[in-house]
Design an enzyme around this catalytic site. Structure first.
Site, short mmCIF file in Angstrom:
data_model
loop_
_atom_site.label_atom_id
_atom_site.label_comp_id
_atom_site.label_asym_id
_atom_site.label_seq_id
_atom_site.Cartn_x
_atom_site.Cartn_y
_atom_site.Cartn_z
N ASN A 1 50.75 36.43 49.83
CA ASN A 1 49.77 36.08 48.80
C ASN A 1 48.37 36.23 49.38
OD1 ASN A 1 48.82 35.03 46.28
ND2 ASN A 1 48.48 33.05 47.27
N HIS B 1 44.39 34.73 48.94
CA HIS B 1 43.65 33.62 48.34
C HIS B 1 42.16 33.78 48.67
CE1 HIS B 1 42.92 29.68 46.73
NE2 HIS B 1 42.19 29.42 47.81
C1 GRF Z 1 41.55 37.57 43.89
O1 GRF Z 1 40.35 36.91 44.17
C2 GRF Z 1 42.70 36.91 44.61
O2 GRF Z 1 42.33 36.38 45.84
C3 GRF Z 1 43.10 35.81 43.66
O3 GRF Z 1 42.93 36.37 42.39
C4 GRF Z 1 41.97 37.42 42.43
C5 GRF Z 1 42.66 38.65 41.92
O4 GRF Z 1 41.80 39.73 41.76
N1 GRF Z 1 44.42 35.33 43.99
P1 GRF Z 1 42.39 41.16 41.41
O5 GRF Z 1 43.28 40.99 40.17
O6 GRF Z 1 43.15 41.67 42.59
O7 GRF Z 1 41.18 42.00 41.08
#
Ligand code: GRF
Length: 218
Positions: free
Chosen positions: A110, A112
Site C-alpha cells: 500500500n 500512504h
Molecule cells: C495517493 O495520495 C495515495 O497515497 C493515497 O491515495 C492517493 C491516490 O492517488 N492512498 P492516485 O489515485 O494514485 O492518483
C-alpha cells in the site's frame, strides 16, 4: 507470450500511482507487468488509464455485496484468476478484511501520503498541515490488519512550506509517491525484501542507484 510476473493494482480514483507503475514497467524498470486493474468504482479514472495500455480491468462494486468479507472474497477471486504474484493498493479507498489479507500473505503493498506512523487514515497531507510539521512525505508498506500500520518498505520526505495549501502539499507528496512505489515493487519482485516482525530488510539496496538520489524538492 509475456512471461513477466503479474501485478494486480487496486484503485478507487485517479490512478496516478497506477500510471507510474505502468510506465515504470513499460520502461523496463520493474521486472513485472500490470496484468489486472480492479476498482470498486466504475467511474474511476484509473480504469481508463489501464484500458489505454490494453490492461484488463474489473469493477467490483462494494455496494453490491452484503458485507466486507463477501466483497473481499470476490476481489480475491478476480485477482487469483489473473495469476498475480503481487497486489498493489494505489488509492484504493476500502479497508480490507483478513479474507483478503490471508489470501495474499506478505504480497500486498500500500502507499500512504504521510510519513507513517504519523498521520495514518484519510487526509494525510491535511493532517500534516494541521499539526504543523516541517516535513512530511509518503510511505510504501506491506498491508497488515491495521490501518496503515504494516511493515515499512520505502519512505520519501518532502518539506512543508509555511504557506502550503493541502493541494500543494499533496501534489508535492504525490510526485514522490510516483518515484518510490515503482521502487518498492522492483525490490519486491527482485526478491530483495525480507520481513522480520515490523522490520523490512532490503538486501543489496546499496546497488540501486535510485536509492541514493536526492529528493529534488528538498
Ligand atoms: C495517493 O495520495 C495515495 O497515497 C493515497 O491515495 C492517493 C491516490 O492517488 N492512498 P492516485 O489515485 O494514485 O492518483
Amino acid at each position: 507470450m509475456n512471461e513477466q510476473p503479474v501485478i494486480a493494482v487496486l484503485v478507487s480514483g485517479s490512478g496516478s500511482n497506477l500510471q507510474a507503475i505502468i510506465d515504470a514497467s513499460e520502461r523496463g524498470e520493474i521486472p513485472g507487468r500490470v496484468g489486472l486493474v480492479v476498482s470498486n468504482k466504475a467511474d474511476a479514472y484509473g480504469l481508463v488509464r489501464a484500458r489505454n495500455h490494453g490492461i484488463p480491468t474489473e469493477v467490483v462494486d462494494h455496494k453490491a455485496f452484503e458485507g466486507r468479507e463477501a466483497f473481499d472474497a470476490k476481489l480475491v477471486e478476480v485477482i487469483r484468476a489473473s495469476g498475480a504474484v503481487l497486489v498493489c493498493l494505489a488509492g484504493f479507498m476500502r479497508v480490507v478484511t483478513p479474507v483478503f489479507l490471508r489470501a495474499f500473505p506478505h504480497r500486498i503493498l500500500n502507499i500512504h501520503p504521510a510519513l507513517l506512523p504519523s498521520f495514518p487514515g484519510t487526509h494525510g497531507p491535511a493532517q500534516a498541515l494541521r499539526y504543523g510539521v516541517r516535513f512530511s512525505g509518503c510511505t510504501v508498506h506491506f498491508l497488515d490488519e491495521g490501518v496503515d500500520t504494516g511493515p515499512i518498505i520505502v519512505q520519501a520526505v518532502v518539506p512543508v512550506h509555511e504557506d502550503d495549501t493541502e493541494e500543494a502539499l499533496a501534489s508535492r507528496i504525490l510526485k514522490e509517491e510516483h518515484r518510490i512505489y515503482p521502487m518498492a515493487i522492483r525490490l519486491f519482485l527482485e526478491g530483495r525484501l525480507a520481513v522480520t516482525g515490523r522490520k523490512v530488510s532490503t538486501k543489496g539496496v546499496g546497488k540501486i542507484p535510485d536509492f541514493s538520489r536526492r529528493n529534488p524538492d528538498a
